[in-house]
Design an enzyme around this catalytic site. Structure first.
Site, PDB file in Angstrom:
ATOM      1  N   PHE A 300      -7.798 -23.959   0.198  1.00 40.45           N
ATOM      2  CA  PHE A 300      -7.003 -23.973   1.437  1.00 40.45           C
ATOM      3  C   PHE A 300      -7.944 -24.580   2.494  1.00 40.45           C
ATOM      4  O   PHE A 300      -8.670 -23.863   3.180  1.00 40.45           O
ATOM      5  CB  PHE A 300      -6.599 -22.553   1.832  1.00 40.45           C
ATOM      6  CG  PHE A 300      -5.575 -21.902   0.925  1.00 40.45           C
ATOM      7  CD1 PHE A 300      -5.890 -21.572  -0.378  1.00 40.45           C
ATOM      8  CD2 PHE A 300      -4.302 -21.628   1.391  1.00 40.45           C
ATOM      9  CE1 PHE A 300      -4.945 -20.970  -1.216  1.00 40.45           C
ATOM     10  CE2 PHE A 300      -3.344 -21.035   0.570  1.00 40.45           C
ATOM     11  CZ  PHE A 300      -3.669 -20.699  -0.737  1.00 40.45           C
ATOM     12  N   ASP A 301      -7.961 -25.899   2.561  1.00 49.76           N
ATOM     13  CA  ASP A 301      -9.017 -26.539   3.350  1.00 49.76           C
ATOM     14  C   ASP A 301      -8.934 -26.235   4.845  1.00 49.76           C
ATOM     15  O   ASP A 301      -9.942 -26.302   5.542  1.00 49.76           O
ATOM     16  CB  ASP A 301      -9.009 -28.052   3.106  1.00 49.76           C
ATOM     17  CG  ASP A 301      -9.538 -28.376   1.722  1.00 49.76           C
ATOM     18  OD1 ASP A 301     -10.707 -28.106   1.449  1.00 49.76           O
ATOM     19  OD2 ASP A 301      -8.754 -28.876   0.891  1.00 49.76           O
ATOM     20  N   SER A 302      -7.746 -25.909   5.344  1.00 54.25           N
ATOM     21  CA  SER A 302      -7.647 -25.538   6.765  1.00 54.25           C
ATOM     22  C   SER A 302      -8.037 -24.076   6.953  1.00 54.25           C
ATOM     23  O   SER A 302      -8.935 -23.756   7.723  1.00 54.25           O
ATOM     24  CB  SER A 302      -6.218 -25.749   7.286  1.00 54.25           C
ATOM     25  OG  SER A 302      -5.821 -27.068   7.100  1.00 54.25           O
ATOM     26  N   GLY A 308     -10.918 -28.813  10.972  1.00 49.72           N
ATOM     27  CA  GLY A 308     -11.313 -29.523  12.199  1.00 49.72           C
ATOM     28  C   GLY A 308     -12.828 -29.561  12.345  1.00 49.72           C
ATOM     29  O   GLY A 308     -13.407 -30.543  12.812  1.00 49.72           O
ATOM     30  N   ALA A 383     -16.075 -31.288   1.343  1.00 53.87           N
ATOM     31  CA  ALA A 383     -16.949 -31.357   0.158  1.00 53.87           C
ATOM     32  C   ALA A 383     -16.707 -32.665  -0.585  1.00 53.87           C
ATOM     33  O   ALA A 383     -17.156 -33.715  -0.135  1.00 53.87           O
ATOM     34  CB  ALA A 383     -16.801 -30.135  -0.721  1.00 53.87           C
ATOM     35  N   TYR A 385     -13.691 -34.339  -1.281  1.00 55.16           N
ATOM     36  CA  TYR A 385     -12.625 -35.224  -0.821  1.00 55.16           C
ATOM     37  C   TYR A 385     -12.772 -35.597   0.648  1.00 55.16           C
ATOM     38  O   TYR A 385     -13.337 -34.838   1.430  1.00 55.16           O
ATOM     39  CB  TYR A 385     -11.259 -34.532  -0.965  1.00 55.16           C
ATOM     40  CG  TYR A 385     -10.534 -34.873  -2.248  1.00 55.16           C
ATOM     41  CD1 TYR A 385     -10.008 -36.143  -2.451  1.00 55.16           C
ATOM     42  CD2 TYR A 385     -10.353 -33.931  -3.246  1.00 55.16           C
ATOM     43  CE1 TYR A 385      -9.337 -36.458  -3.628  1.00 55.16           C
ATOM     44  CE2 TYR A 385      -9.689 -34.241  -4.423  1.00 55.16           C
ATOM     45  CZ  TYR A 385      -9.184 -35.507  -4.607  1.00 55.16           C
ATOM     46  OH  TYR A 385      -8.526 -35.822  -5.759  1.00 55.16           O
ATOM     47  N   HIS A 436      -4.097 -31.868 -10.441  1.00 52.70           N
ATOM     48  CA  HIS A 436      -4.010 -30.966  -9.282  1.00 52.70           C
ATOM     49  C   HIS A 436      -2.995 -31.507  -8.297  1.00 52.70           C
ATOM     50  O   HIS A 436      -2.442 -32.594  -8.496  1.00 52.70           O
ATOM     51  CB  HIS A 436      -5.391 -30.830  -8.622  1.00 52.70           C
ATOM     52  CG  HIS A 436      -5.958 -32.143  -8.176  1.00 52.70           C
ATOM     53  ND1 HIS A 436      -6.591 -33.010  -9.046  1.00 52.70           N
ATOM     54  CD2 HIS A 436      -5.978 -32.750  -6.972  1.00 52.70           C
ATOM     55  CE1 HIS A 436      -6.981 -34.088  -8.388  1.00 52.70           C
ATOM     56  NE2 HIS A 436      -6.609 -33.963  -7.128  1.00 52.70           N
TER      57      HIS A 436
HETATM   58  N1  ABN Z   1     -12.358 -28.719  -0.878  1.00 51.48           N
HETATM   59  C1  ABN Z   1     -12.882 -27.417  -0.990  1.00 51.48           C
HETATM   60  C2  ABN Z   1     -14.141 -27.216  -0.211  1.00 51.48           C
HETATM   61  C3  ABN Z   1     -14.134 -27.416   1.148  1.00 51.48           C
HETATM   62  C4  ABN Z   1     -15.296 -27.235   1.862  1.00 51.48           C
HETATM   63  C5  ABN Z   1     -16.449 -26.853   1.207  1.00 51.48           C
HETATM   64  C6  ABN Z   1     -16.418 -26.647  -0.155  1.00 51.48           C
HETATM   65  C7  ABN Z   1     -15.271 -26.836  -0.854  1.00 51.48           C
HETATM   66 CU    CU Z   2      -6.529 -35.455  -5.835  1.00 57.71          CU
END
Ligand code: ABN
Ligand code: CU
Length: 648
Positions: A300-302, A308, A383, A385, A436
């Site tokens: 859950f990147d947010s 931000g 990280a 992406y 995914h």
């Molecule tokens: N995409 C997952 C993630 C976000 C920030 C740090 C580590 C992993």
């Molecule tokens: Cu992807």
């Protein structure tokens, strides 16, 4: 009155929706440190503007500058929410959160968590058994532990995925150490558990994309230079932007990144409100692979990491091209110090091919007008992406939200020679990338010609009385309550949704409206019984509409990190089944990318576009762009003809 040349604001004048300045962040932190957060063990998860109530803003009454802060006391492991009145210099609210509530990671914790793993003797010994001894080359990727039914005894935990580089600037994602996970308590820094299961040889083939590895760049591409000899067409005053008929305010928060406020379109000398506030409200990236390490990957990147905070400082000529206006993103570090992400938001105009054209073949004349868009964007690195988020505003009143997903796949290891059915094998060296989804939810507080709006579902229908067998029509159905407005896309019905103001009528006496074109309207693939689906219920459906409540901000709830999903989020609020007809309402749209990985996504992924459009639908009485000049892009012409008008 004096003008600050840098910010173009009137010195000392702040709009109530302007993000907190560096000074205000420092002031909020010191008011808290002088008060309830005096202990050294307190850390700041976030400090951001507490936006004034909409009604208060609308009334023009004086508003107070307030900060919302989230803190954690690392000594006792409990989290707190605070409201700080910056004008009065007091903490006006201080609330201890329930023991099972875990706010997002702090920026500093990415490095701290990695360091805790790196220096831990148990981790070192386990890796040595796998033949890995140079800890400087090992990368511990700080994912949240998520929630999988276990009792974590109130601890904030990181679940590190582990990779090993062959040299410092090697891509770690080519070399996953499969079946090796380190769990770290973020508050104490203690390594809680090392999950060291069946070792699989670490794939060794390179996944590098740096010029020094891939060789010389091609030389056949000539420069494209974007010039606007008379400058850009926008006017910026502080955070207020006016461009063509559009106007809005730029905001930035640690959780959402870019926020658009008070988006309006000028029509016949009237500033007409369209959206009061729009932002990315949540994301989730669940993986479909059942392998032990992979099955627990769902970012859950947010809500888990504050997307931000992970915004990049953007660079001219790389991230954005042309006449650029940048806005900084101001956030806080874990000690409450202000942190400026310079040039976090980029704004510029782009040519957009043709807007409209007609060749009158009888007369032999052509009229063509070019389209252009205003692009307001930010890019976050989460990280592996990168997500680049773009709001596009067009001259004809259309709006696009576009996500470009790029960066590096999150990879896994398999035994050489095997091919996991759950992903794309990337080389013959044991590397694969599991299937995914990238699911996004955008929250839009619509305000079409005023706060009270209604939402219709518009489907294609074939009437029963169809003697010619050719009939089809678009039929509107009013969505009356929150439950009735939980909807999925249906391309077989060419479904779209319309947000209308039934008190504001157009030339044919119909409610003015915008339509939401539900492109990329996919749904969560994980089963309803899965933990991730229970936490990310916003992604089971595409449309949600709620009656406005200022506390309902994020689709998976205020604190989704390590949450079960049982307490907060769209699926909980909509149980109230409030009336949404002619109400102040909020539209939430879920869309995404079903990422079936391909070889071309490796070693770095060419951008994939994901998004949706909002288009005026009877909002104007006719095409609002008839007044566009036909010759705006003419450079030099020797005839009396302009380039986009040809007369006989
Ligand atoms: N995409 C997952 C993630 C976000 C920030 C740090 C580590 C992993
Ligand atoms: Cu992807």
């Amino acid at each position: 009155m004096s003008i600050d040349i840098e910010t173009e604001t009137v010195v000392g004048v702040t709009h109530p929706l302007d993000p907190l300045s560096r000074n205000e962040i420092s002031r909020a932190a010191s008011i808290l440190k002088d008060g309830p957060a005096a202990a050294e063990s307190f850390r700041f998860i976030s400090i951001e503007l507490r936006e004034p109530e909409k009604e208060l803003l609308r009334s023009g009454a004086k508003t107070v500058r307030e900060a919302d802060a989230v803190l954690v006391d690392r000594a006792e492991g409990r989290s707190y929410e605070a409201i700080v009145d910056l004008d009065a210099g007091i903490v006006s609210k201080w609330t201890q959160l329930a023991a099972n509530i875990h706010p997002p990671f702090m920026l500093d914790e990415f490095a701290e968590g990695e360091e805790s793993c790196r220096k831990n003797p148990e981790v070192q010994a386990a890796l040595a058994k796998r033949g890995i001894t140079d800890m400087g080359l090992v990368c511990f990727e700080p994912w949240s532990v998520g929630y999988f039914g276990e009792d974590n005894e109130g601890r904030r935990l990181m679940r590190a995925l582990v990779f090993v580089r062959q040299e410092a600037d090697d891509s770690p994602y080519a070399h996953p150490i499969e079946n090796f996970i380190v769990i770290v308590d973020l508050n104490s820094g203690e390594v809680v558990k090392v999950e060291d299961d069946q070792a699989i040889p670490v794939p060794s083939a390179s996944g590098n994309y740096l010029p020094k590895y891939v060789g010389p760049a091609r030389t056949d591409l000539k420069p494209i230079s974007i010039t606007q000899p008379e400058g850009a067409s926008f006017n910026v005053t502080g955070n207020h932007v006016q461009w063509a008929d559009w106007s809005f305010r730029v905001g930035f928060t640690p959780r959402e990144g870019l926020v658009l406020h008070q988006l309006k379109f000028r029509n016949k000398d009237t500033e007409r409100p369209v959206i009061n506030r729009a932002s990315l409200s949540e994301m989730v990236v669940p993986y479909g692979d059942t392998a032990p390490v992979q099955a627990k990957k769902n970012a859950f990147d947010s809500g888990e990491y504050n997307i931000g905070n992970m915004a990049n400082s953007l660079t001219l000529g790389c991230d954005c091209l042309g006449e650029i206006k940048y806005f900084d993103g101001i956030t806080a570090d874990s000690h409450g110090n202000p942190l400026t992400i310079e040039n976090a938001i980029c704004m510029h105009e782009e040519d957009d091919s043709i807007l409209w054209k007609h060749f009158d073949f009888r007369e032999g004349t052509t009229e063509t007008r070019r389209s252009r868009k205003l692009v307001i964007s930010f890019i976050a690195t989460v990280a592996n992406y990168e997500y680049a988020f773009y709001w596009h505003l067009f001259l004809d009143g259309s709006i696009e939200f576009l996500v470009k997903a790029t960066g590096i796949l999150s990879t896994a290891g398999q035994k050489p020679g095997e091919k996991s059915p759950y992903g794309q094998t990337l080389n013959n060296d044991g590397l694969y990338a599991p299937i995914h989804q990238h699911m996004f939810n955008v929250r839009m507080d619509f305000e079409i010609d005023g706060p009270n709006n209604a939402v219709y579902e518009v489907d294609m229908e074939i009437p029963e009385d169809n003697p010619t067998h050719t009939a089809f029509m678009a039929v509107d159905r009013l969505l009356e309550t929150e439950q009735a407005a939980i909807r999925k896309t249906d391309s077989s019905k060419h479904r779209f949704w319309k947000i209308a103001n039934r008190d504001s009528k157009n030339i044919v006496d119909e409610p003015v409206a915008y339509r939401l074109i539900p492109t990329d309207g996919i749904q969560l693939a994980a089963g309803d019984e899965s933990y991730v689906s229970k936490r990310a219920q916003f992604a089971r459906n595409n449309l949600w509409v709620t009656a406005y409540d200022r506390t309902e901000r994020f689709a998976a709830g205020e604190f989704p990190n390590q949450a079960t999903g049982a307490d907060d989020g769209l699926h909980i609020w909509t149980q109230k089944d409030r009336n949404i007809v002619d109400q102040d309402l909020v539209v939430w749209y879920t869309f995404g990318m079903h990422h079936v990985v391909r070889l071309e996504d490796w070693p770095i992924m060419p951008r994939q576009n994901i998004g949706f459009m909002l288009e005026p639908h009877g909002f104007f009485d006719q095409n609002p762009t008839l007044n566009l000049p036909s010759n705006e892009n003419r450079t030099e012409t020797t005839t009396t003809e302009t380039c986009c008008t040809t007369e006989k």
